[in-house]
Design a protein around this motif. Structure first.
Motif, short mmCIF file in Angstrom:
data_model
loop_
_atom_site.label_atom_id
_atom_site.label_comp_id
_atom_site.label_asym_id
_atom_site.label_seq_id
_atom_site.Cartn_x
_atom_site.Cartn_y
_atom_site.Cartn_z
N ILE A 127 23.94 52.28 53.22
CA ILE A 127 23.50 52.70 52.11
C ILE A 127 22.80 54.18 52.29
O ILE A 127 22.50 55.01 51.44
N GLU A 128 22.35 54.50 53.55
CA GLU A 128 21.42 55.79 53.88
C GLU A 128 22.37 56.99 53.23
O GLU A 128 23.36 57.01 53.87
N GLY A 129 21.83 57.80 52.73
CA GLY A 129 22.62 59.08 52.18
C GLY A 129 23.67 58.56 51.00
O GLY A 129 24.64 59.43 50.65
N ASN A 130 23.71 57.17 50.49
CA ASN A 130 24.83 56.94 49.50
C ASN A 130 24.15 56.27 48.22
O ASN A 130 24.37 55.31 47.78
N ASP A 131 22.87 57.12 47.93
CA ASP A 131 22.17 56.63 46.84
C ASP A 131 23.25 56.40 45.40
O ASP A 131 22.99 55.37 44.94
N GLU A 132 23.84 57.23 45.14
CA GLU A 132 24.86 57.16 44.02
C GLU A 132 25.75 56.10 44.27
O GLU A 132 25.88 55.33 43.19
N GLY A 133 26.36 55.76 45.29
CA GLY A 133 27.07 54.53 45.49
C GLY A 133 26.43 53.17 45.02
O GLY A 133 26.77 52.27 44.55
N VAL A 134 25.06 53.04 45.38
CA VAL A 134 24.14 52.07 45.16
C VAL A 134 24.04 51.65 43.97
O VAL A 134 24.18 50.65 43.32
N PHE A 135 23.88 52.78 42.99
CA PHE A 135 23.56 52.72 41.60
C PHE A 135 24.79 52.58 40.72
O PHE A 135 24.73 52.72 39.56
N LYS A 136 26.17 52.41 41.46
CA LYS A 136 27.19 52.34 40.64
C LYS A 136 27.89 51.13 40.89
O LYS A 136 28.98 50.73 40.68
N LEU A 137 27.24 50.20 41.65
CA LEU A 137 27.69 48.88 42.04
C LEU A 137 28.04 48.26 40.58
O LEU A 137 28.87 47.29 40.84
N TYR A 138 27.27 48.26 39.77
CA TYR A 138 27.53 47.51 38.40
C TYR A 138 28.82 47.56 37.92
O TYR A 138 29.28 46.77 37.09
N HIS A 139 29.66 48.71 38.20
CA HIS A 139 30.66 49.00 37.50
C HIS A 139 31.83 47.74 38.17
O HIS A 139 32.85 47.70 37.44
N TYR A 140 31.49 47.23 39.56
CA TYR A 140 32.54 46.40 40.02
C TYR A 140 32.23 44.91 39.77
O TYR A 140 32.69 43.96 40.11
N CYS A 141 30.90 44.46 38.71
CA CYS A 141 30.75 43.22 38.49
C CYS A 141 31.67 42.56 37.68
O CYS A 141 32.04 43.15 36.53
N LYS A 142 32.16 41.42 37.90
CA LYS A 142 32.98 40.70 37.03
C LYS A 142 32.41 39.44 36.43
O LYS A 142 31.66 38.71 37.38
N GLN A 143 32.68 39.05 35.19
CA GLN A 143 31.84 37.99 34.60
C GLN A 143 32.10 36.81 35.42
O GLN A 143 31.27 36.11 35.72
N GLU A 144 33.29 36.64 35.89
CA GLU A 144 33.41 35.24 36.50
C GLU A 144 33.05 34.96 37.87
O GLU A 144 32.85 34.05 38.36
N ASP A 145 32.60 36.33 38.64
CA ASP A 145 32.20 36.37 39.97
C ASP A 145 30.75 37.11 39.69
O ASP A 145 30.20 37.37 40.90
N TYR A 146 30.31 36.87 38.65
CA TYR A 146 28.77 37.35 38.35
C TYR A 146 27.77 36.97 39.44
O TYR A 146 27.14 37.96 40.17
N MET A 147 27.77 35.74 39.75
CA MET A 147 26.59 35.07 40.61
C MET A 147 26.84 36.24 42.16
O MET A 147 25.80 36.17 42.72
N TYR A 148 28.11 36.35 42.47
CA TYR A 148 28.24 36.74 43.70
C TYR A 148 28.01 38.32 43.90
O TYR A 148 27.44 38.94 44.88
N HIS A 149 28.54 39.02 42.92
CA HIS A 149 28.19 40.36 42.65
C HIS A 149 26.80 40.62 42.81
O HIS A 149 26.16 41.71 43.34
N HIS A 150 25.96 39.87 41.79
CA HIS A 150 24.63 40.00 41.54
C HIS A 150 23.71 39.82 42.89
O HIS A 150 23.00 40.89 43.19
N SER A 151 24.16 38.81 43.85
CA SER A 151 23.21 38.58 45.00
C SER A 151 23.58 39.75 45.93
O SER A 151 22.57 40.20 46.56
N VAL A 152 24.91 40.19 46.27
CA VAL A 152 25.09 41.34 47.17
C VAL A 152 24.52 42.80 46.53
O VAL A 152 23.93 43.34 47.44
N SER A 153 24.65 42.80 45.35
CA SER A 153 24.07 44.21 44.79
C SER A 153 22.46 44.15 44.85
O SER A 153 22.03 45.09 45.23
N VAL A 154 21.80 42.94 44.53
CA VAL A 154 20.31 42.57 44.72
C VAL A 154 19.83 43.09 46.09
O VAL A 154 18.88 43.75 46.44
N ALA A 155 20.81 42.71 47.14
CA ALA A 155 20.40 42.83 48.56
C ALA A 155 20.60 44.40 48.84
O ALA A 155 19.53 44.78 49.50
#
Length: 364
Positions: A127-155
């Motif tokens: 993540i160092e030097g990749n701020d933009e990537g961190v704040f675009k993670l929500y693009h990849y979140c899918k409803q059916e896998d929301y729980m797993y995307h959410h946890s990794v993104s929060v981390a």
């Protein structure tokens, strides 16, 4: 890889933007293809698109007879997006790894902290030097896998905030683990409640609100996890004004890890697609947090979130919530999410602070 529009599958990720005959964007880089998007591209007579070699579910996307050597003949210059592509690939793999761990916890398997570390820490190091990537993670979140995307993104958002707050690598990793594991207790909640797409009953909501306690109980006897991680998991829904749950404790009793993860958790929940609403712009969510959640989160941490999201300047191209592209021509330090912009199609200049119905959707 470059493919014909007929070969495009749902879940493909665009590696380059698609422009119309008049040079207007039809789809942006990193867009995830859906049935409707593919139909729209066909309607605009798009013949070819360029996509990543991985789908949004983490599986490899490879056409029969396709060779990576084709890419080498198309582009001899290595793009700056190489790091971002690698980051997204690792992110999708981490989501799938966490999903398998979570399913095993639902069946009663105890948490193997080594497997948890293997799933998230290699990604945290990116993540160092990749701020933009961190704040675009929500693009990849899918409803059916929301729980797993959410946890990794929060981390990852938690690790980003910890990094900006001056924490050293060891503690950044611990804070990332806190973010990933804060919802591990959801594995002890009735799965029917987790997948419910309508409003929860009062009893169901009470069950959901017990997940921080379940998370703590799953971790409390694991000796290789620091107490700060365990407390952070237990307290990630607490608020510094005492309005949170499950214990309604106030600022002086909250562990520093919990204050970071609390903000990352609510931010990621607000930007991601949910069964009852579409995804929201990080800029809009930031405004809501600053206005509606005032007094509930540590201001130092909010300021780092704000810096991370609003790292743009004069000349930056953005997409507005009306679907049109614009260029920032003046930054207002008092309203960092609402600069003065100029529409690219008409050259009209507007001040977003005076147009509350509009907000920045994306940096392009």
């Amino acid at each position: 890889m470059k493919i014909h529009i007929s070969q495009l599958e749902e879940g493909c990720i665009l590696s380059k933007p698609i422009l119309s005959a008049t040079n207007q964007p039809l789809a942006y880089k990193n867009t995830i293809i859906t049935k409707h998007i593919k139909e729209a591209l066909i309607a605009f007579l798009v013949k070819e698109v360029e996509v990543e070699n991985i789908l949004d579910n983490g599986r490899e996307f490879k056409l029969a007879g396709y060779s990576n050597e084709q890419d080498e003949t198309e582009d001899t210059v290595v793009e700056d997006s190489t790091l971002i592509k690698s980051f997204y690939h690792q992110y999708l793999e981490a989501v799938q790894a966490y999903k398998q761990l979570f399913i095993s916890w639902q069946s009663g398997v105890q948490i193997d902290i080594n497997k948890v570390r293997q799933a998230i820490l290699p990604l945290v190091s990116e993540i160092e030097g990749n701020d933009e990537g961190v704040f675009k993670l929500y693009h990849y979140c899918k409803q059916e896998d929301y729980m797993y995307h959410h946890s990794v993104s929060v981390a990852l958002v938690s690790a980003f905030l910890a990094q900006k707050l001056g924490y050293q690598k060891g503690e950044i990793n611990q804070i990332a683990l806190t973010g990933l594991l804060c919802d591990c207790g959801m594995s002890k909640v009735n799965p029917a409640i987790l997948t419910k797409k309508v409003t929860l009953t009062e009893i169901e909501y009470k069950d959901i609100k017990q997940h921080p306690v379940h998370s703590y109980n799953l971790l409390k006897n694991i000796m290789s996890i620091k107490d700060g991680v365990k407390l952070g998991v237990l307290q990630h829904h607490e608020r510094i004004d005492g309005s949170g749950y499950p214990l309604s404790v106030k600022a002086e009793k909250l562990h520093p890890y919990s204050k970071i993860v609390a903000l990352a958790d609510i931010y990621q929940a607000m930007v991601a697609v949910r069964p009852y609403r579409s995804k929201q712009s990080p800029f809009k969510v930031l405004e809501q947090i600053m206005e509606d959640e005032f007094g509930k989160f540590d201001l130092k941490i909010i300021n780092e979130l704000k810096k991370g999201i609003t790292r743009f300047s004069t000349g930056t191209k953005v997409k507005l919530s009306d679907g049109l592209d614009a260029e920032i021509i003046f930054m207002d330090d008092n309203n960092p999410t609402r600069p003065m912009v100029k529409y690219l199609y008409s050259q009209e200049i507007i001040s977003l602070k005076d147009r509350r119905e509009l907000f920045i959707e994306e940096i392009i």
